[in-house]
Design a protein around this motif. Structure first.
Motif, PDB file in Angstrom:
ATOM      1  N   HIS A  21      47.662  39.320  40.593  1.00  0.00           N
ATOM      2  CA  HIS A  21      46.825  40.023  39.121  1.00  0.00           C
ATOM      3  C   HIS A  21      46.601  38.899  38.133  1.00  0.00           C
ATOM      4  O   HIS A  21      45.566  39.365  37.344  1.00  0.00           O
ATOM      5  CB  HIS A  21      48.340  40.564  38.497  1.00  0.00           C
ATOM      6  CG  HIS A  21      48.864  41.688  39.272  1.00  0.00           C
ATOM      7  ND1 HIS A  21      48.033  42.922  39.461  1.00  0.00           N
ATOM      8  CD2 HIS A  21      50.242  42.064  39.984  1.00  0.00           C
ATOM      9  CE1 HIS A  21      48.713  43.644  40.151  1.00  0.00           C
ATOM     10  NE2 HIS A  21      49.960  43.231  40.423  1.00  0.00           N
ATOM     11  N   GLU A  22      46.854  37.698  38.439  1.00  0.00           N
ATOM     12  CA  GLU A  22      46.326  36.674  37.401  1.00  0.00           C
ATOM     13  C   GLU A  22      44.648  36.437  37.885  1.00  0.00           C
ATOM     14  O   GLU A  22      43.833  36.040  36.847  1.00  0.00           O
ATOM     15  CB  GLU A  22      46.995  35.242  37.784  1.00  0.00           C
ATOM     16  CG  GLU A  22      48.427  35.436  37.063  1.00  0.00           C
ATOM     17  CD  GLU A  22      48.476  35.588  35.642  1.00  0.00           C
ATOM     18  OE1 GLU A  22      47.502  35.480  34.744  1.00  0.00           O
ATOM     19  OE2 GLU A  22      49.165  36.680  35.206  1.00  0.00           O
ATOM     20  N   PHE A  23      44.647  36.458  39.120  1.00  0.00           N
ATOM     21  CA  PHE A  23      43.016  36.330  39.508  1.00  0.00           C
ATOM     22  C   PHE A  23      42.293  37.646  39.286  1.00  0.00           C
ATOM     23  O   PHE A  23      41.222  37.359  38.524  1.00  0.00           O
ATOM     24  CB  PHE A  23      42.926  36.233  41.067  1.00  0.00           C
ATOM     25  CG  PHE A  23      43.284  34.948  41.699  1.00  0.00           C
ATOM     26  CD1 PHE A  23      42.345  33.835  41.222  1.00  0.00           C
ATOM     27  CD2 PHE A  23      44.287  34.730  42.616  1.00  0.00           C
ATOM     28  CE1 PHE A  23      42.850  32.388  41.978  1.00  0.00           C
ATOM     29  CE2 PHE A  23      44.523  33.434  43.238  1.00  0.00           C
ATOM     30  CZ  PHE A  23      43.887  32.349  42.628  1.00  0.00           C
ATOM     31  N   GLU A  24      42.880  38.709  39.249  1.00  0.00           N
ATOM     32  CA  GLU A  24      42.284  39.979  38.636  1.00  0.00           C
ATOM     33  C   GLU A  24      41.888  39.798  37.202  1.00  0.00           C
ATOM     34  O   GLU A  24      40.967  40.158  36.796  1.00  0.00           O
ATOM     35  CB  GLU A  24      43.076  41.072  38.886  1.00  0.00           C
ATOM     36  CG  GLU A  24      43.216  41.705  40.469  1.00  0.00           C
ATOM     37  CD  GLU A  24      44.053  42.739  40.634  1.00  0.00           C
ATOM     38  OE1 GLU A  24      43.698  43.563  41.472  1.00  0.00           O
ATOM     39  OE2 GLU A  24      44.957  42.998  39.844  1.00  0.00           O
TER      40      GLU A  24
ATOM     41  N   GLY B  61      38.031  39.046  36.507  1.00  0.00           N
ATOM     42  CA  GLY B  61      37.587  40.221  36.702  1.00  0.00           C
ATOM     43  C   GLY B  61      37.349  40.918  38.025  1.00  0.00           C
ATOM     44  O   GLY B  61      36.409  41.542  38.257  1.00  0.00           O
ATOM     45  N   MET B  62      38.100  40.371  38.965  1.00  0.00           N
ATOM     46  CA  MET B  62      38.217  40.762  40.386  1.00  0.00           C
ATOM     47  C   MET B  62      38.631  42.254  40.657  1.00  0.00           C
ATOM     48  O   MET B  62      39.701  42.452  39.924  1.00  0.00           O
ATOM     49  CB  MET B  62      38.621  39.583  41.329  1.00  0.00           C
ATOM     50  CG  MET B  62      38.159  38.450  41.121  1.00  0.00           C
ATOM     51  SD  MET B  62      39.118  37.047  42.102  1.00  0.00           S
ATOM     52  CE  MET B  62      38.631  37.519  43.744  1.00  0.00           C
TER      53      MET B  62
ATOM     54  N   MET C 297      38.086  42.870  46.120  1.00  0.00           N
ATOM     55  CA  MET C 297      37.607  41.801  46.170  1.00  0.00           C
ATOM     56  C   MET C 297      38.688  40.670  45.981  1.00  0.00           C
ATOM     57  O   MET C 297      38.675  39.746  46.859  1.00  0.00           O
ATOM     58  CB  MET C 297      36.798  41.469  44.873  1.00  0.00           C
ATOM     59  CG  MET C 297      35.953  40.147  44.897  1.00  0.00           C
ATOM     60  SD  MET C 297      34.791  40.024  43.537  1.00  0.00           S
ATOM     61  CE  MET C 297      34.350  38.447  43.652  1.00  0.00           C
ATOM     62  N   VAL C 298      40.031  41.023  45.544  1.00  0.00           N
ATOM     63  CA  VAL C 298      40.811  39.993  45.485  1.00  0.00           C
ATOM     64  C   VAL C 298      41.922  39.955  46.667  1.00  0.00           C
ATOM     65  O   VAL C 298      42.669  39.329  46.960  1.00  0.00           O
ATOM     66  CB  VAL C 298      41.685  40.214  44.274  1.00  0.00           C
ATOM     67  CG1 VAL C 298      42.934  41.469  44.565  1.00  0.00           C
ATOM     68  CG2 VAL C 298      42.532  38.973  43.616  1.00  0.00           C
ATOM     69  N   SER C 299      41.473  41.172  47.483  1.00  0.00           N
ATOM     70  CA  SER C 299      42.452  41.069  48.860  1.00  0.00           C
ATOM     71  C   SER C 299      41.436  40.201  49.945  1.00  0.00           C
ATOM     72  O   SER C 299      42.165  40.196  51.059  1.00  0.00           O
ATOM     73  CB  SER C 299      42.236  42.458  49.333  1.00  0.00           C
ATOM     74  OG  SER C 299      43.030  43.452  48.296  1.00  0.00           O
ATOM     75  N   LEU C 300      40.440  39.661  49.589  1.00  0.00           N
ATOM     76  CA  LEU C 300      39.579  39.079  50.544  1.00  0.00           C
ATOM     77  C   LEU C 300      40.058  37.642  50.831  1.00  0.00           C
ATOM     78  O   LEU C 300      39.765  37.042  51.723  1.00  0.00           O
ATOM     79  CB  LEU C 300      38.268  38.945  50.062  1.00  0.00           C
ATOM     80  CG  LEU C 300      37.292  40.315  50.281  1.00  0.00           C
ATOM     81  CD1 LEU C 300      35.648  40.278  49.800  1.00  0.00           C
ATOM     82  CD2 LEU C 300      37.325  40.681  51.845  1.00  0.00           C
ATOM     83  N   PRO C 301      40.494  36.619  49.776  1.00  0.00           N
ATOM     84  CA  PRO C 301      40.821  35.396  50.090  1.00  0.00           C
ATOM     85  C   PRO C 301      41.675  35.064  51.349  1.00  0.00           C
ATOM     86  O   PRO C 301      41.338  34.161  52.131  1.00  0.00           O
ATOM     87  CB  PRO C 301      41.658  34.807  48.854  1.00  0.00           C
ATOM     88  CG  PRO C 301      40.762  35.824  47.769  1.00  0.00           C
ATOM     89  CD  PRO C 301      40.723  37.095  48.458  1.00  0.00           C
TER      90      PRO C 301
ATOM     91  N   SER D 132      33.979  31.836  38.230  1.00  0.00           N
ATOM     92  CA  SER D 132      33.824  33.308  38.721  1.00  0.00           C
ATOM     93  C   SER D 132      34.695  33.715  39.881  1.00  0.00           C
ATOM     94  O   SER D 132      35.240  32.953  40.833  1.00  0.00           O
ATOM     95  CB  SER D 132      32.336  33.638  39.001  1.00  0.00           C
ATOM     96  OG  SER D 132      32.140  33.041  40.188  1.00  0.00           O
ATOM     97  N   GLY D 133      34.962  35.073  40.160  1.00  0.00           N
ATOM     98  CA  GLY D 133      35.623  35.479  41.438  1.00  0.00           C
ATOM     99  C   GLY D 133      34.774  35.116  42.613  1.00  0.00           C
ATOM    100  O   GLY D 133      35.241  34.865  43.610  1.00  0.00           O
TER     101      GLY D 133
END
Length: 404
Positions: free
Chosen positions: A25-28, A32-33, A37-41, A88-89
């Protein structure tokens, strides 16, 4: 060496996989991911590890295990600093794919398993089981959740960077082989070591692709590990669709991950006692049976038992496979064989979870998807049975030659 490998393995895997959930959630919020997108790392980390595996196998031979591990630690430390400064994301994704993923691969399973097989001609399974116990995968989420309100996202990332930098002096103590200090591997004079030496032969990288026993190992590993990825992705939605709450589903996922510690030791012992092939056959047969529970009308207690068994099998798989590969190809070729095997299993890791999702969408439930993965485990068990037969044939041939 086993203690160092255990620490390196846990520091390679634990902070990345353990901290990512609490930081999601912090990355989101920070970058602004989107959720997609935040599921990709972590997918990029898996992809980088698979693609890097043959390169790491070559690095171990040319650069040594010590420097491969140290390079991985440096990449991870630099990667977490870069994440703390990411603008950025898109930069976050690039850092995970180009720094974190390769760093984990260089400091993770392949060099550490190679180190153990170099030092142990016998009892490899138990020692590899110790190394692969995922203690930090359990501890890091709790530590991250506790530290996040005090340190914030950047503070946690810098702390993770410092953690990886701190291991560098310990990694400097790594000795690739006991022969380098005038010693011999544990059990070097035993019957198991003699059989391995008789079966081992130098095999060029490309020649492996023409060896049926290698291809059997790749297919069996791909089907079993790919099913493990499917479980991680789909277990929660599968259970919630059957009427259980999100909290109950998450508990099953946590139990399945935690019991991997016991599974790593159990299947390591089984591989030592009965051979890596036999341990893998049992692993796949048991999983083929207990996966059926996921779609049967059973109580929550049975689902907990199912999570325990699947978690133990998943946690012990790589340990048993390492023993099998060492028995088939010998410690001199271990890193090269495991590296190429890791690369060739990437399609399974990326394809089987989406396939399960597609089958669920087409049929409206997970029944066909679970059935397909059960069939995959049966095929994997057959592959490992043939590989175990090859080991037995090699040993019988070596025994006959010695008798003559």
């Amino acid at each position: 060496m086993v203690a160092i490998a255990f620490i390196a393995q846990n520091l390679a895997v634990g902070p990345t996989y353990g901290a990512f959930g609490p930081l999601l959630h912090e990355f989101e919020r920070t970058y602004g991911m989107s959720r997609a997108m935040v599921s990709l790392p972590l997918s990029l980390v898996v992809l980088a590890g698979g693609l890097m595996a043959p390169i790491i196998g070559a690095l171990i031979g040319r650069l040594t295990i010590r420097y491969t591990l140290m390079l991985g630690a440096v990449l991870l430390a630099a990667g977490y600093v870069a994440l703390a400064l990411a603008p950025s994301g898109i930069a976050v994704l690039a850092i995970y794919g180009l720094m974190i993923g390769p760093g984990i691969a260089m400091m993770g399973m392949l060099p550490n398993a190679t180190l153990v097989t170099n030092w142990y001609a016998e009892r490899q399974g138990v020692m590899l089981g110790i190394v692969n116990m995922p203690l930090m995968v359990m501890a890091v989420p709790l530590a991250t959740a506790w530290a996040l309100p005090y340190l914030g996202l950047k503070g946690v990332l810098i702390a993770l960077a410092a953690l990886h930098a701190a291991i560098l002096p310990l990694l400097w103590l790594v000795i690739d082989r006991p022969e380098a200090i005038g010693e011999r591997p544990y059990g070097a004079d035993g019957p198991i070591a003699a059989a391995q030496a008789a079966a081992a032969r130098p095999v060029p990288m490309l020649s492996l692709l023409a060896m049926p026993v290698f291809l059997l190992t790749v297919v069996g590993s791909g089907l079993a590990v790919g099913a493990g990825v499917t479980k991680m992705v789909h277990l929660v939605p599968l259970v919630t669709e059957r009427g259980w709450t999100l909290e109950q589903a998450a508990l099953l996922s946590a139990i399945s991950g935690g019991t991997g510690i016991a599974g790593s030791l159990l299947f390591g012992w089984l591989a030592d006692r009965f051979g890596g092939g036999a341990a893998l056959i049992l692993n796949c047969v048991v999983q083929a049976a207990v996966w059926m529970i996921l779609i049967l009308p059973v109580g929550y207690g049975v689902l907990i038992l199912d999570a325990v068994v699947i978690g133990m099998c998943g946690g012990g798989f790589i340990t048993a496979k390492s023993v099998l590969v060492n028995h088939l190809f010998g410690r001199a070729a271990f890193a090269r064989v495991m590296g190429l095997s890791g690369l060739l299993t990437v399609p399974f890791l990326f394809g089987m979870a989406p396939l399960a999702g597609w089958l669920r969408d087409v049929t409206g439930n997970y029944g066909l998807a679970v059935g397909a993965h059960m069939a995959g485990f049966a095929i994997a068990a057959a592959c490992f049975a043939l590989a175990a037969f090859a080991i037995g044939r090699e040993r019988r041939g070596a025994g006959a030659a010695e008798a003559v």
